[in-house]
Design an enzyme around this catalytic site. Structure first.
Site, mmCIF file in Angstrom:
data_model
loop_
_atom_site.group_PDB
_atom_site.id
_atom_site.type_symbol
_atom_site.label_atom_id
_atom_site.label_comp_id
_atom_site.label_asym_id
_atom_site.label_seq_id
_atom_site.Cartn_x
_atom_site.Cartn_y
_atom_site.Cartn_z
ATOM 1 C CG MET A 32 -11.370 5.319 5.846
ATOM 2 S SD MET A 32 -10.261 6.423 6.715
ATOM 3 C CE MET A 32 -9.297 7.064 5.383
ATOM 4 N N GLY A 33 -14.788 5.075 2.372
ATOM 5 C CA GLY A 33 -15.629 5.627 1.315
ATOM 6 C C GLY A 33 -14.852 6.252 0.175
ATOM 7 C CG HIS A 36 -10.666 3.517 -5.431
ATOM 8 N ND1 HIS A 36 -10.102 2.272 -5.257
ATOM 9 C CD2 HIS A 36 -10.188 4.289 -4.404
ATOM 10 C CE1 HIS A 36 -9.308 2.289 -4.205
ATOM 11 N NE2 HIS A 36 -9.348 3.491 -3.644
ATOM 12 C CG HIS A 39 -12.673 1.115 -1.916
ATOM 13 N ND1 HIS A 39 -12.501 2.362 -2.464
ATOM 14 C CD2 HIS A 39 -12.021 1.149 -0.723
ATOM 15 C CE1 HIS A 39 -11.794 3.119 -1.656
ATOM 16 N NE2 HIS A 39 -11.481 2.411 -0.592
ATOM 17 C CE LYS A 151 -4.320 2.325 -1.421
ATOM 18 N NZ LYS A 151 -4.048 3.506 -0.572
ATOM 19 C CB VAL A 178 -7.180 -2.584 -7.964
ATOM 20 C CG1 VAL A 178 -7.705 -2.222 -9.343
ATOM 21 C CG2 VAL A 178 -7.805 -3.888 -7.470
ATOM 22 C CB SER A 187 -5.068 5.989 -3.381
ATOM 23 O OG SER A 187 -5.254 6.835 -2.265
ATOM 24 N NE ARG A 189 -5.138 10.699 2.433
ATOM 25 C CZ ARG A 189 -5.268 9.740 3.357
ATOM 26 N NH1 ARG A 189 -5.035 8.471 3.033
ATOM 27 N NH2 ARG A 189 -5.644 10.030 4.586
#
Ligand SMILES: Nc1ncnc2c1ncn2[C@@H]1O[C@H](COP(=O)(O)OP(=O)(O)OP(=O)(O)O)[C@@H](O)[C@H]1O
Ligand SMILES: CC(C)(CO)[C@@H](O)C(=O)[O-]
Ligand code: BAL
Length: 292
Positions: A32-33, A36, A39, A151, A178, A187, A189
């Site tokens: 969802m972009g 970090h 990803h 995660k 990670v 995350s 968020r």
């Protein structure tokens, strides 16, 4: 690296790769972009294992509830494109909502049972949205392998079951979580956390590490282990526990109440969702090997 926003361009580019490299493997990293290092580890693995690495960036409205953070979800397309290029991505698919859902879908991919607890219970409809968008992405990209982070361990279990039940010809590759230097799972968020909440959020990974030790105590039950984990998290004054559960993995069923977890034959997961203000963080740990 090519960036496409339409399904037509995506299909054309994939077809061209398949024509030119009939033996080449396609790897897909759905996200969802607001990318970090978590990803990035998925992208690098796709790069290493596949001839063609595809990244999708789409904040999927179908998987957000009406009172969740769809509108506030962090977005930064320019930075994401730079990071994807640095990590060896060949093709980014970043469609608009209109492109993915020209009209409200009447079809939904719903995986039962493994979605009954954890985020499936806290976020009604969430996994229908995930199943639907991931199966659309699988049909569009037709990847040989797709990379998902542990995660979101329940998400991995859901997608694996969907692929098994529907005979989707893709190999799901679960990837380790990670973490920041202090143990907090990376995350998108995390950017919402206030400095106080960010400092206290370390209790999640600390409680999980303690659980790894506590579960070795002869006779310990799921209720006792759950209680200790909740107490460890409650040491953070800003922490508001959504769930802290010990389940079998990947079936996500509850172990018998009187079972001695120190001698439990099946793989167990401790799964947490904890709110700090409006920010809801998740984390988990498999209590034996990371193999899934
Ligand atoms: N810390 C991490 N380590 C490894 N993989 C991760 C990590 N964080 C996310 N991922 C994986 O990246 C993929 C895309 O996830 P997503 O874009 O939702 O990012 P996110 O950081 O989990 O965002 P949020 O938790 O805020 O929704 C998922 O497969 C997810 O499990
Ligand atoms: C798999 C996914 C990209 C589907 O929207 C999302 O749930 C995520 O980022 O984990
Ligand atoms: N990584 C899970 C996506 C979500 O929170 O909706």
């Amino acid at each position: 690296m090519i960036v496409v926003t339409t399904i037509e361009e995506l299909k054309r580019t994939i077809r061209q790769y398949r024509r030119e490299a009939s033996e080449g493997r396609i790897g897909l990293v759905p996200t969802m972009g607001y990318l970090h290092e978590g990803h990035a580890s998925l992208m690098r693995r796709a790069r290493t294992e596949c001839g063609y690495a595809v990244l999708s960036i789409f904040v999927n409205p179908l998987q957000f509830g009406p009172n969740e953070d769809y509108d506030q979800y962090p977005r930064d397309a320019k930075r994401d494109i730079e990071l994807a290029e640095k990590n060896g991505i060949d093709l980014i698919f970043m469609p608009s909502v209109q492109e993915m859902y020209p009209s409200k879908p009447l079809t939904s991919v719903l995986v039962n049972q493994v979605t009954e607890r954890l985020c499936g219970a806290s976020r009604p409809g969430h996994f229908d949205g995930v199943g639907t968008v991931v199966s659309k992405l699988f049909h569009l990209v037709q990847p040989d392998r797709a990379y998902f982070g542990m995660k979101d361990a329940q998400q991995v279990a859901v997608i694996q079951r969907m692929v098994y039940d529907l005979n989707i010809p893709v190999e799901i590759v679960p990837c380790d979580t990670v973490r920041e230097a202090d143990g907090l799972a990376m995350s998108s968020r995390n950017v919402y956390l206030s400095p106080e909440a960010r400092a206290q959020a370390v209790v999640l990974s600390q409680a999980l590490a303690s659980a790894e030790q506590w579960v070795k105590e002869p006779g310990i039950t799921a209720q006792q282990l759950g209680e200790r984990i909740r107490q460890a998290i409650a040491k953070a004054p800003l922490a508001d526990i959504d769930y802290a559960e010990i389940l079998e993995y990947p079936d996500l069923t509850v172990p018998p109440a009187d079972a001695d977890l120190s001698r439990y034959p099946n793989k167990l997961i401790v799964a947490l969702a904890v709110k700090f203000g409006k920010t809801r963080l998740i984390d988990n740990r498999l209590l034996d090997s990371m193999e899934v």
